[in-house]
Enzyme design. Structure first.
Site, PDB file in Angstrom:
ATOM      1  N   GLY A   9       0.830  -1.193   0.000  1.00  0.00           N
ATOM      2  CA  GLY A   9       0.000   0.000   0.000  1.00  0.00           C
ATOM      3  C   GLY A   9       0.867   1.246   0.000  1.00  0.00           C
ATOM      4  CD  GLU A  10       3.752   2.820   3.261  1.00  0.00           C
ATOM      5  OE1 GLU A  10       4.743   3.228   2.598  1.00  0.00           O
ATOM      6  OE2 GLU A  10       3.868   2.293   4.375  1.00  0.00           O
TER       7      GLU A  10
END
Length: 358
Positions: free
Chosen positions: A312-313
């Site tokens: 993610g991120e």
């Protein structure tokens, strides 16, 4: 509120430019099609910008939407919710994976805290965490409208500041559960098909996650044609804001490089909020989460990378960004057969089509 009150009509990338880009690519000093997906990406960016060759991508921006999720209290994650705020501080301090990737690619990172579980308040805040979507609504009507307006405003800010490609990212314990519920609801996939291991959960936690997603999908079963109601019921402030951010980017004719399952779930919602928004999406990578492939198929997107990432991120999309930039630079900097004095293929013109920079 209905989506049409918030989002203008999405115009598609220029199909005439897209048709002309193949001839342009074939005029460059290489066999036709030999650069594979790089050619497709460059042609897509040309169509987005409405010119051949496309302008170099010199102002990419990563915007990470952070929030906590009430469903995380149901044992669906391997980490406590406290990690969300700690990781948000890590990103702010420049120590997360997305910061390292961003520095390597010359991209800035902006963190939007819509709903982390703490007392702070500000223009980008919606709530402190959100409802547990298996048994209650994620947000009130007022909260979902606020989240959507925040996401739209942030997209406008970034585009007005000159962003030429946007990368949304996610942060929040429990967000893959919310994402899987959205993907299952929009695609009618069964809960067991969309449930992954998230942060590395064991079999017992996986069963709890399946149960939570099943219950959330049941609660939203009659709302598939009402994206704002779905967002209110089974998304979260961070995902709703992200969806609005993606939708408004499409309205503003700005390509969006998608990350993993959470971002792509928000992209599904964005395409419902602003029909046709998907025409402005590029899939940066395919994550290991099962729901991600389901969502990519629903959006008819073929990812650039498949590296087994699931962080993610915005990390997978940011990792793919250099390839998107290369695809654009190839169209700008390669010689044509004619300009280089290189013989082209037999029975083919070596002249590039007229460039359109309007």
């Amino acid at each position: 509120m209905v989506p049409a009150e918030l989002f203008a009509r999405v115009e598609f990338p220029d199909h005439k430019i897209l048709a002309q880009t193949k001839d342009f690519h074939d005029s460059l000093t290489k066999p036709p099609g030999s650069l594979g997906k790089l050619e497709q990406i460059g042609c897509f960016i040309s169509a987005c910008q409405g010119q051949i060759p496309p302008r170099p991508l010199n102002n990419s921006k990563i915007v990470v939407f952070a929030g906590d999720h009430g469903v995380a209290t149901k044992g669906v994650s391997a980490y406590p919710s406290s990690v969300s705020l700690q990781m948000a501080e890590n990103i702010t301090n420049g120590g997360a994976a997305i910061n390292v990737i961003a520095r390597t690619t010359g991209t800035s990172v902006r963190l939007i805290d819509t709903s982390l579980d703490h007392e702070a308040w500000g223009d980008e805040r919606v709530s402190r965490s959100c409802g547990s979507i298996d048994v209650e609504d994620a947000m009130t009507q007022e909260q979902v409208e606020r989240a959507l307006k925040i996401g739209k405003r942030i997209a406008d800010q970034e585009v007005d500041a000159g962003a030429d490609i946007l990368i949304p990212g996610d942060l929040g314990i429990g967000n893959t559960t919310t994402a899987a519920a959205l993907v299952g609801t929009f695609t009618l996939a069964e809960p067991v098909v969309v449930v992954g291991r998230g942060t590395g959960i064991d079999d017992e936690a996986w069963k709890l996650k399946v149960s939570a997603i099943r219950d959330a999908m049941f609660r939203a079963r009659d709302l598939r044609q009402d994206p704002i109601a779905i967002a209110r019921k089974i998304s979260s402030p961070d995902l709703a804001a992200m969806a609005a951010f993606i939708a408004q980017a499409a309205v503003r004719r700005t390509p969006v490089l998608l990350d993993g399952v959470v971002v792509t779930a928000a992209a599904l919602l964005a395409n419902k909020l602003a029909p046709g928004a998907r025409r402005w999406f590029i899939a940066g990578h395919r994550s290991t989460e099962p729901a991600h492939s389901v969502a990519l198929n629903a959006l008819a997107l073929d990812p650039i990378l498949e590296l087994g990432m699931s962080l993610g991120e915005g990390s997978g999309a940011a990792t793919a960004l250099p390839l998107v930039k290369i695809a654009v630079d190839l169209m700008n900097d390669m010689s044509t057969f004619s300009s280089a004095g290189v013989d082209g293929p037999l029975n083919a013109s070596s002249e590039a089509p007229e460039q359109n920079t309007e």
